[in-house]
Design an enzyme around this catalytic site. Structure first.
Site, PDB file in Angstrom:
ATOM      1  N   LEU A   1      24.428  50.109  23.633  1.00 16.68           N
ATOM      2  CA  LEU A   1      24.576  48.665  23.804  1.00 16.68           C
ATOM      3  C   LEU A   1      23.494  47.973  22.989  1.00 16.68           C
ATOM      4  O   LEU A   1      22.313  48.167  23.214  1.00 16.68           O
ATOM      5  CB  LEU A   1      24.375  48.330  25.277  1.00 16.68           C
ATOM      6  CG  LEU A   1      25.457  47.622  26.079  1.00 16.68           C
ATOM      7  CD1 LEU A   1      26.848  48.020  25.612  1.00 16.68           C
ATOM      8  CD2 LEU A   1      25.289  47.886  27.540  1.00 16.68           C
ATOM      9  N   SER A   2      23.905  47.185  22.002  1.00 15.00           N
ATOM     10  CA  SER A   2      22.887  46.515  21.226  1.00 15.00           C
ATOM     11  C   SER A   2      23.149  45.021  21.200  1.00 15.00           C
ATOM     12  O   SER A   2      24.232  44.572  21.516  1.00 15.00           O
ATOM     13  CB  SER A   2      22.878  47.054  19.806  1.00 15.00           C
ATOM     14  OG  SER A   2      24.126  46.787  19.211  1.00 15.00           O
ATOM     15  N   LYS A   3      22.188  44.267  20.812  1.00 13.10           N
ATOM     16  CA  LYS A   3      22.267  42.815  20.762  1.00 13.10           C
ATOM     17  C   LYS A   3      22.515  42.197  22.131  1.00 13.10           C
ATOM     18  O   LYS A   3      21.784  41.337  22.568  1.00 13.10           O
ATOM     19  CB  LYS A   3      23.342  42.347  19.778  1.00 13.10           C
ATOM     20  CG  LYS A   3      22.887  42.501  18.349  1.00 13.10           C
ATOM     21  CD  LYS A   3      23.933  41.989  17.374  1.00 13.10           C
ATOM     22  CE  LYS A   3      23.561  42.359  15.944  1.00 13.10           C
ATOM     23  NZ  LYS A   3      24.711  42.381  15.070  1.00 13.10           N
ATOM     24  N   ARG A   4      23.573  42.653  22.794  1.00 14.31           N
ATOM     25  CA  ARG A   4      23.872  42.056  24.079  1.00 14.31           C
ATOM     26  C   ARG A   4      23.288  42.927  25.176  1.00 14.31           C
ATOM     27  O   ARG A   4      23.982  43.369  26.069  1.00 14.31           O
ATOM     28  CB  ARG A   4      25.384  41.990  24.279  1.00 14.31           C
ATOM     29  CG  ARG A   4      26.097  41.563  23.041  1.00 14.31           C
ATOM     30  CD  ARG A   4      27.570  41.806  23.197  1.00 14.31           C
ATOM     31  NE  ARG A   4      28.289  40.630  22.770  1.00 14.31           N
ATOM     32  CZ  ARG A   4      29.226  40.043  23.483  1.00 14.31           C
ATOM     33  NH1 ARG A   4      29.555  40.514  24.643  1.00 14.31           N
ATOM     34  NH2 ARG A   4      29.820  38.975  23.023  1.00 14.31           N
ATOM     35  N   HIS A   5      22.017  43.224  25.097  1.00 11.94           N
ATOM     36  CA  HIS A   5      21.454  44.058  26.143  1.00 11.94           C
ATOM     37  C   HIS A   5      20.430  43.276  26.956  1.00 11.94           C
ATOM     38  O   HIS A   5      20.081  42.159  26.629  1.00 11.94           O
ATOM     39  CB  HIS A   5      20.830  45.317  25.548  1.00 11.94           C
ATOM     40  CG  HIS A   5      19.627  45.034  24.721  1.00 11.94           C
ATOM     41  ND1 HIS A   5      19.697  44.315  23.552  1.00 11.94           N
ATOM     42  CD2 HIS A   5      18.317  45.346  24.888  1.00 11.94           C
ATOM     43  CE1 HIS A   5      18.482  44.216  23.044  1.00 11.94           C
ATOM     44  NE2 HIS A   5      17.633  44.826  23.833  1.00 11.94           N
TER      45      HIS A   5
END
Length: 447
Positions: free
Chosen positions: A219-223
């Site tokens: 999960l990246s950016k929206r973590h």
RNA sequence: GGCCCCUUCGUCUAACGGUUAGGACACAGCCCUCUCAAGGCUGUAAUACGGGUUCGAUUCCCGUAGGGGCUACCA
């Protein structure tokens, strides 16, 4: 979350520490966002928040001590020099390790150069032995000495670095258990060596599987806090998100999936944590949120949906009945807000597909007849309303559905939703008749 | 590249050597029904692969493959 659950299940203390040692990346609003997300999720900590950026004296003292004891040393290479070495090792296909050159500088010379203002970092003397990490979820993990090098504790600008601060703080705060992401497992031997150098007990570690996106990628950016806010904004309840996330990597042992905070706090145990990463499935989150929406008392559900409704409704009997009518039909508080909006204001448009499908040339006349018959209904409740509509259908020689669907469209603007007669009764005669007449006018003019 | 971790239905997971491999989401069908849901019932669907160990492996060991992490004067 697992740190909280573990603390609660064992009578421990849950401490919040903000690890903001990177001056370039740390920003006040980011920690504020984290704090807000934690509060919303119900991650109530017992102590803290402690900001590492405000505890630099402690780290400085620890570094001095390690230096004095010969467990750490000053290294005077410039970053650019190290880059060259690193690139060379990479080009040669070899693993890069710091040469350890600083180890050979005598304490006197090291002291003298430091006093003369020569820029330097402080590095830990890693022991030349295998480091064993006893992990509560992964078991025994060994790291060979050649895989580790003398990492930097304090930057040349005097700022202490993450791994160092963490160990100093863990010792200072007497942390007994460290539950953290799998991504830190490879860093753990550094910590173990650091605790040994510091002469403090090594806490117990439990490395958790990472949470992956639907694409199976991390999960990246929206973590983190940002993701929590996103779910809040689409109408996911905090207790749902907590419950859902708790089950990503942990299970209570039986088949139960809907668990209260209290249940999780007593049932939680580290041996029931799984080692593998898990994919975050929004579909299942939505399902679980629907389960929570089913259970919530109407007053509460209304209150928690209100901020999202186009017009917040006071908890009148009608509003509460509307909540009951729609609770099994929505999955988020946003959707509930939308459903409730139909009781606060007349539809400003009608679903286009619905108009096409439900409105036939003969519909206008049929609706006129229905309006006429409904006008005569004095007891505006489900029974009489249904009776009146079915009688109208009979008089017209059509199936009840021919009237029901256009009526729903007239009343709510859409073709799907709660049972028609319940909706009509809740709307009340005045509102229902007004909407029916305006719909009649609309389809009449349409020809 | 080196080191480390992970691997049961599409997804979350249960089964800590012996089960017709269980549950949940999603999907499909049926029931219910004025629509949409909810609910009930039923169904499709998994032990990555190859070797061992064992009377017996999802389970223990090794290897392969795939995924992930670390390898910073980031966290």
């Amino acid at each position: 979350m697992y740190n909280l659950l573990f603390a609660r299940s064992t009578g421990g203390t849950f401490i919040l520490r903000i690890e903001d040692t990177d001056v370039e990346r740390s920003r006040e609003e980011l920690s504020a966002q984290i704090l807000a997300a934690m509060e919303w999720l119900g991650l109530d900590f017992d102590e803290g928040p402690f900001y590492q950026s405000k505890r630099t004296d402690l780290y400085r003292a620890a570094a001095e001590k390690l230096l004095a004891e010969g467990k750490a040393y000053r290294a005077f290479e410039k970053p650019e020099e190290l880059d060259v070495e690193r690139k060379a090792a990479e080009a040669a296909g070899k693993a890069y390790r710091y040469s350890g050159a600083g180890r050979d500088i005598s304490p006197d010379e090291s002291e003298r150069r430091a006093r003369a203002g020569e820029r330097h970092v402080v590095r830990l003397k890693m022991p030349a032995e295998t480091i064993v990490v006893e992990d509560l979820v992964r078991g025994r993990v060994e790291f060979l000495p050649e895989a580790l090098d003398d990492f930097v504790l304090v930057r040349s600008d005097g700022h202490p670095l993450y791994h160092f601060c963490v160990c100093v703080d863990d010792a200072d705060m007497r942390i007994t258990h460290v539950l953290r992401g799998d991504d830190h497992l490879a860093n753990t031997p550094k910590h173990v060596a650091l605790f040994a150098a510091l002469g403090t007990p090594v806490p117990q570690f439990a490395h958790l599987g990472m949470i992956l996106g639907t694409d199976k990628k991390k999960l990246s950016k929206r973590h983190g806090a940002a993701a929590v806010e996103e779910w809040r904004d689409v109408g996911i309840l905090p207790e749902t998100l907590f419950n859902f996330l708790a089950l990503l990597g942990w299970s209570p042992g039986d088949d139960r999936e809907i668990l209260t905070r209290a249940e999780m706090e007593t049932l939680f145990s580290i041996d029931r944590i799984g080692a593998s990463p898990s994919v975050f499935d929004p579909e299942k989150l939505l399902w679980m949120n629907a389960q929570y929406i089913h259970q919530l008392p109407a007053e509460e559900l209304l209150a928690r949906s209100a901020p999202f409704a186009t017009a917040g409704l006071p908890p009148t009997p009608v509003a509460l009945a509307a909540v009951e009518l729609h609770r099994t039909r929505v999955r988020t508080t946003i959707e509930m807000g939308r459903a409730l909006a139909a009781y606060a204001a007349d539809p400003d448009e009608y679903d286009a597909d619905g108009m096409k499908k439900q409105v036939k040339p003969e519909t206008a006349a049929q609706m006129a007849k229905l309006v006429e018959n409904l006008e005569a209904v004095s007891d505006w409740t489900i029974g009489p309303l249904e009776e009146a509509l079915r009688r109208t259908a009979e008089e017209l020689g059509v199936s009840a559905g021919k009237l029901i669907h256009p009526t729903r469209l007239a009343l709510t603007g859409i073709t799907v939703g709660a049972p028609l007669f319940d909706v009509m009764a809740l709307l009340g005669k005045e509102t229902a008749m007004r909407r029916l007449r305006s719909f009649e006018k609309r389809i009449g003019s349409q020809g």
